[in-house]
Design an enzyme around this catalytic site. Structure first.
Site, PDB file in Angstrom:
ATOM      1  N   CYS A  47      -1.736  13.274  -4.634  1.00 54.51           N
ATOM      2  CA  CYS A  47      -1.728  13.331  -3.180  1.00 54.51           C
ATOM      3  C   CYS A  47      -2.558  12.201  -2.622  1.00 54.51           C
ATOM      4  O   CYS A  47      -3.231  11.492  -3.336  1.00 54.51           O
ATOM      5  CB  CYS A  47      -2.334  14.645  -2.731  1.00 54.51           C
ATOM      6  SG  CYS A  47      -4.028  14.799  -3.285  1.00 54.51           S
ATOM      7  N   ARG A  60       2.741   5.209  18.267  1.00 54.10           N
ATOM      8  CA  ARG A  60       1.296   5.483  18.257  1.00 54.10           C
ATOM      9  C   ARG A  60       0.592   4.780  19.411  1.00 54.10           C
ATOM     10  O   ARG A  60      -0.283   5.365  20.058  1.00 54.10           O
ATOM     11  CB  ARG A  60       0.685   5.016  16.931  1.00 54.10           C
ATOM     12  CG  ARG A  60       1.132   5.868  15.770  1.00 54.10           C
ATOM     13  CD  ARG A  60       0.461   5.433  14.489  1.00 54.10           C
ATOM     14  NE  ARG A  60       1.122   6.102  13.374  1.00 54.10           N
ATOM     15  CZ  ARG A  60       0.527   6.407  12.240  1.00 54.10           C
ATOM     16  NH1 ARG A  60      -0.730   6.098  12.042  1.00 54.10           N
ATOM     17  NH2 ARG A  60       1.191   7.013  11.291  1.00 54.10           N
ATOM     18  N   LYS A  98       0.817  -1.219   0.000  1.00 58.02           N
ATOM     19  CA  LYS A  98       0.000   0.000   0.000  1.00 58.02           C
ATOM     20  C   LYS A  98       0.849   1.266   0.000  1.00 58.02           C
ATOM     21  O   LYS A  98       0.338   2.332  -0.291  1.00 58.02           O
ATOM     22  CB  LYS A  98      -1.038  -0.020   1.123  1.00 58.02           C
ATOM     23  CG  LYS A  98      -0.592   0.347   2.495  1.00 58.02           C
ATOM     24  CD  LYS A  98      -1.856   0.666   3.313  1.00 58.02           C
ATOM     25  CE  LYS A  98      -1.542   0.808   4.773  1.00 58.02           C
ATOM     26  NZ  LYS A  98      -2.700   1.333   5.504  1.00 58.02           N
ATOM     27  N   ASP A  99       2.141   1.147   0.316  1.00 55.18           N
ATOM     28  CA  ASP A  99       3.016   2.317   0.276  1.00 55.18           C
ATOM     29  C   ASP A  99       3.739   2.463  -1.069  1.00 55.18           C
ATOM     30  O   ASP A  99       4.530   3.392  -1.247  1.00 55.18           O
ATOM     31  CB  ASP A  99       4.060   2.232   1.400  1.00 55.18           C
ATOM     32  CG  ASP A  99       3.408   2.337   2.779  1.00 55.18           C
ATOM     33  OD1 ASP A  99       2.420   3.082   2.902  1.00 55.18           O
ATOM     34  OD2 ASP A  99       3.879   1.666   3.710  1.00 55.18           O
ATOM     35  N   ARG A 150       1.047  10.530  14.167  1.00 51.42           N
ATOM     36  CA  ARG A 150       2.143  10.048  13.310  1.00 51.42           C
ATOM     37  C   ARG A 150       3.091   9.207  14.145  1.00 51.42           C
ATOM     38  O   ARG A 150       2.916   9.069  15.349  1.00 51.42           O
ATOM     39  CB  ARG A 150       2.935  11.226  12.695  1.00 51.42           C
ATOM     40  CG  ARG A 150       2.237  12.038  11.622  1.00 51.42           C
ATOM     41  CD  ARG A 150       2.015  11.302  10.301  1.00 51.42           C
ATOM     42  NE  ARG A 150       3.131  10.491   9.838  1.00 51.42           N
ATOM     43  CZ  ARG A 150       4.119  10.916   9.065  1.00 51.42           C
ATOM     44  NH1 ARG A 150       4.174  12.161   8.677  1.00 51.42           N
ATOM     45  NH2 ARG A 150       5.062  10.091   8.676  1.00 51.42           N
ATOM     46  N   ARG A 195      -8.458   8.352   4.203  1.00 60.09           N
ATOM     47  CA  ARG A 195      -9.416   7.282   3.892  1.00 60.09           C
ATOM     48  C   ARG A 195     -10.182   6.848   5.144  1.00 60.09           C
ATOM     49  O   ARG A 195     -11.416   6.765   5.139  1.00 60.09           O
ATOM     50  CB  ARG A 195      -8.625   6.088   3.318  1.00 60.09           C
ATOM     51  CG  ARG A 195      -9.428   4.844   3.063  1.00 60.09           C
ATOM     52  CD  ARG A 195      -8.502   3.724   2.596  1.00 60.09           C
ATOM     53  NE  ARG A 195      -7.483   3.395   3.590  1.00 60.09           N
ATOM     54  CZ  ARG A 195      -7.666   2.601   4.639  1.00 60.09           C
ATOM     55  NH1 ARG A 195      -8.837   2.041   4.832  1.00 60.09           N
ATOM     56  NH2 ARG A 195      -6.689   2.363   5.496  1.00 60.09           N
ATOM     57  N   ARG A 196      -9.457   6.605   6.217  1.00 57.14           N
ATOM     58  CA  ARG A 196     -10.108   6.181   7.466  1.00 57.14           C
ATOM     59  C   ARG A 196     -10.963   7.323   8.020  1.00 57.14           C
ATOM     60  O   ARG A 196     -12.116   7.128   8.428  1.00 57.14           O
ATOM     61  CB  ARG A 196      -9.043   5.782   8.493  1.00 57.14           C
ATOM     62  CG  ARG A 196      -8.328   4.497   8.094  1.00 57.14           C
ATOM     63  CD  ARG A 196      -7.078   4.223   8.910  1.00 57.14           C
ATOM     64  NE  ARG A 196      -6.465   2.959   8.501  1.00 57.14           N
ATOM     65  CZ  ARG A 196      -5.189   2.649   8.699  1.00 57.14           C
ATOM     66  NH1 ARG A 196      -4.367   3.487   9.302  1.00 57.14           N
ATOM     67  NH2 ARG A 196      -4.724   1.488   8.299  1.00 57.14           N
TER      68      ARG A 196
HETATM   69  C1  DPM Z   1      -0.650   4.415   3.736  1.00 58.07           C
HETATM   70  C2  DPM Z   1      -1.596   4.833   4.665  1.00 58.07           C
HETATM   71  C3  DPM Z   1      -1.092   4.499   5.939  1.00 58.07           C
HETATM   72  C4  DPM Z   1       0.166   3.854   5.736  1.00 58.07           C
HETATM   73  C5  DPM Z   1      -2.902   5.537   4.329  1.00 58.07           C
HETATM   74  C6  DPM Z   1      -4.117   4.627   4.461  1.00 58.07           C
HETATM   75  C7  DPM Z   1      -1.747   4.787   7.248  1.00 58.07           C
HETATM   76  C8  DPM Z   1      -1.396   6.161   7.756  1.00 58.07           C
HETATM   77  C9  DPM Z   1      -2.031   6.481   9.080  1.00 58.07           C
HETATM   78  C10 DPM Z   1      -0.697   4.550   2.268  1.00 58.07           C
HETATM   79  N1  DPM Z   1       0.418   3.853   4.390  1.00 58.07           N
HETATM   80  O1  DPM Z   1      -4.072   3.456   4.846  1.00 58.07           O
HETATM   81  O2  DPM Z   1      -5.240   5.134   4.168  1.00 58.07           O
HETATM   82  O3  DPM Z   1      -2.923   5.774   9.571  1.00 58.07           O
HETATM   83  O4  DPM Z   1      -1.602   7.469   9.660  1.00 58.07           O
HETATM   84  C11 DPM Z   1       1.259   1.746   6.654  1.00 58.07           C
HETATM   85  C12 DPM Z   1       0.884   0.742   7.595  1.00 58.07           C
HETATM   86  C13 DPM Z   1       1.173  -0.497   6.993  1.00 58.07           C
HETATM   87  C14 DPM Z   1       1.749  -0.230   5.755  1.00 58.07           C
HETATM   88  C15 DPM Z   1       0.334   0.965   8.955  1.00 58.07           C
HETATM   89  C16 DPM Z   1      -1.160   1.132   9.027  1.00 58.07           C
HETATM   90  C17 DPM Z   1       0.995  -1.897   7.544  1.00 58.07           C
HETATM   91  C18 DPM Z   1      -0.128  -2.682   6.889  1.00 58.07           C
HETATM   92  C19 DPM Z   1       0.170  -3.168   5.477  1.00 58.07           C
HETATM   93  C20 DPM Z   1       1.124   3.276   6.772  1.00 58.07           C
HETATM   94  N2  DPM Z   1       1.809   1.138   5.594  1.00 58.07           N
HETATM   95  O5  DPM Z   1      -1.866   1.319   8.033  1.00 58.07           O
HETATM   96  O6  DPM Z   1      -1.670   1.044  10.172  1.00 58.07           O
HETATM   97  O7  DPM Z   1       1.304  -3.612   5.176  1.00 58.07           O
HETATM   98  O8  DPM Z   1      -0.758  -3.143   4.661  1.00 58.07           O
END
Ligand code: DPM
Length: 320
Positions: free
Chosen positions: A248, A161, A86-87, A155, A137-138
Site C-alpha cells: 500500500c 484540485r 513515481k506512479d 482527489r 507522505r506529504r
Molecule cells: C503518487 C502520489 C501522488 C501521485 C503520492 C505521493 C500524489 C497524490 C496526492 C505516487 N502519485 O506523491 O506521495 O497528492 O493526492 C502524481 C502527480 C505527478 C505524478 C501529481 C502530484 C506529477 C509529478 C511527477 C500523483 N503522479 O504529485 O502532485 O511526474 O513526478
C-alpha cells in the site's frame, strides 16, 4: 533483397492531460532522433483514472495507473508506455522492464495557496488552516513540522484540485512542482517546499518508460532519451522503496544528489500522525545505486521504521 520498412512504434499513454503532455514530449524527442520512424500514440483509461472518490492509499493496488497499459504491452497492442516514474510500481510484471528514465525536472513539492493567503508561507499559515493532499507522505511530514494545520483529502486531476482550492474548499494544497510546470501552470507554485521539511516521492519529477524486456529494437531507440544521472538516482530511490514497502501507499520520502561519481541518498519513513520520523543518509559510488537503496532501507528498519510500517498497514486494513 529489399529490407521491409521498420515497424510503426506504438506508444501507450493514460488519457489525463498530464499523461498526454508527457507522452507527446517523449514522442517528439524520439521523432527528432529518428526522423524516419513512425510513432503512434494510443490512449487508455486506467483503474486510477476511473476511481476518483476513494483515497489512493485505501485502494491499495500498486498498479493503479499502469495495469491496463501493461496488458497492452504484453498483448503486443502497444510497444511501450510513458509513466510519471513515481506512479510506476517498483516490481513490474514478468516480461516488462523499466527501459528508460528521462531527465528529471524539479522533484520537490509545492505549496499552492488560496488567494487570501498570498502573503503566507507554510511557516505562517494560521492555526487551523485547511491543507489539501491525498499523499500520506506529504501528510505525515507536514504534520510533523506543522501540527497546528488541518489536513484534508483531495482527489481529481490538477485542474479539478486547483478549482477546489480557488472555490474556497481549502486554504492551500500541495502538488508536485514538475506536474504544474509541465502543464504550463508553474505560476501557481507559491513556495517550493524545502527538503528539510518534506522529502519528495521516489521517482518524482522523472518520466519512466516501461517496455517489453525482449524487444531490442525499442530498447535501442530509448537509449537516445535516457538521462543516466537521473536513472541512477531513481534506481537507488526505487531499490529503497522496494525494500521497504508493504502492499500500500506508505509515507516514504527520499532525496538524492551526485557529487562527482558519489551518489548520496536520504530516505525517510514517517508515522501517519506525524509524531515519528525515521530518517538517514548514506553514500556510495554510482555503480552501486541499487545496493545503496537496499542498505539505507535496512538501516532505517533497524532504527524503528519497521514498527511504523507495520502500524500503517494494520491501520489501512482496519479502515478497509
Ligand atoms: C503518487 C502520489 C501522488 C501521485 C503520492 C505521493 C500524489 C497524490 C496526492 C505516487 N502519485 O506523491 O506521495 O497528492 O493526492 C502524481 C502527480 C505527478 C505524478 C501529481 C502530484 C506529477 C509529478 C511527477 C500523483 N503522479 O504529485 O502532485 O511526474 O513526478
Amino acid at each position: 533483397m529489399i529490407a521491409s520498412p521498420p515497424r510503426t512504434v506504438r506508444i501507450g499513454s493514460r488519457k489525463s492531460q498530464l499523461a498526454l503532455v508527457q507522452t507527446h514530449w517523449v514522442r517528439d524527442q524520439l521523432q527528432h532522433h529518428y526522423p524516419d520512424r513512425h510513432f503512434d500514440i494510443s490512449t487508455m483509461s486506467t483503474q486510477g483514472d476511473k476511481i476518483l472518490d476513494v483515497a489512493l492509499a485505501k485502494i491499495g493496488d500498486k498498479g493503479l495507473f499502469t495495469k491496463e497499459l501493461e496488458v497492452g504491452m504484453l498483448n503486443g497492442d502497444i510497444d511501450f508506455a510513458v509513466h510519471s516514474l513515481k506512479d510506476l510500481p517498483t516490481n513490474l510484471p514478468g516480461g516488462l522492464i523499466l527501459g528508460c528514465v528521462t531527465e528529471r525536472e524539479n522533484p520537490a513539492d509545492a505549496l499552492v495557496v488560496h488567494e487570501s493567503h498570498n502573503d503566507k508561507q507554510l511557516d505562517t499559515l494560521p492555526e487551523g488552516a485547511v491543507v489539501g493532499t491525498s499523499s500520506l507522505r506529504r501528510l505525515a511530514q507536514l504534520r510533523y513540522h506543522y501540527p497546528h494545520l488541518v489536513f484534508k483529502d483531495i482527489r481529481g486531476n490538477l485542474n479539478t484540485r486547483l478549482q477546489k482550492l480557488d472555490d474556497g474548499g481549502y486554504d492551500a494544497i500541495i502538488l508536485a512542482v514538475a506536474g504544474l510546470e509541465r502543464l504550463g501552470m508553474g505560476d501557481r507554485v507559491h513556495q517550493i517546499i524545502p527538503a528539510e521539511i518534506s522529502l519528495h516521492a521516489v521517482g518524482q519529477g522523472a518520466l519512466g518508460i516501461e517496455c517489453r524486456s525482449s524487444d531490442p529494437d525499442i530498447l535501442a531507440l530509448l537509449t537516445a532519451i535516457e538521462h543516466r544521472p537521473t536513472a541512477l538516482r531513481c534506481y537507488a530511490e526505487r531499490a529503497f522503496l522496494r525494500e521497504l514497502e508493504g502492499g500500500c501507499q506508505v509515507p516514504i520520502g527520499v532525496n538524492t544528489a551526485f557529487d562527482g561519481d558519489t551518489l548520496t541518498l536520504t530516505g525517510l519513513v514517517a508515522s501517519l500522525d506525524g509524531k515519528r520520523l525515521v530518517k538517514d543518509t548514506l553514500s556510495a559510488p554510482s555503480a552501486e545505486a541499487e545496493s545503496l537503496g537496499v542498505q539505507l532501507a535496512q538501516s532505517l528498519r533497524n532504527q524503528g521504521a519497521q514498527e511504523i510500517l507495520d502500524e500503517i498497514l494494520a491501520e489501512i486494513q482496519r479502515d478497509g
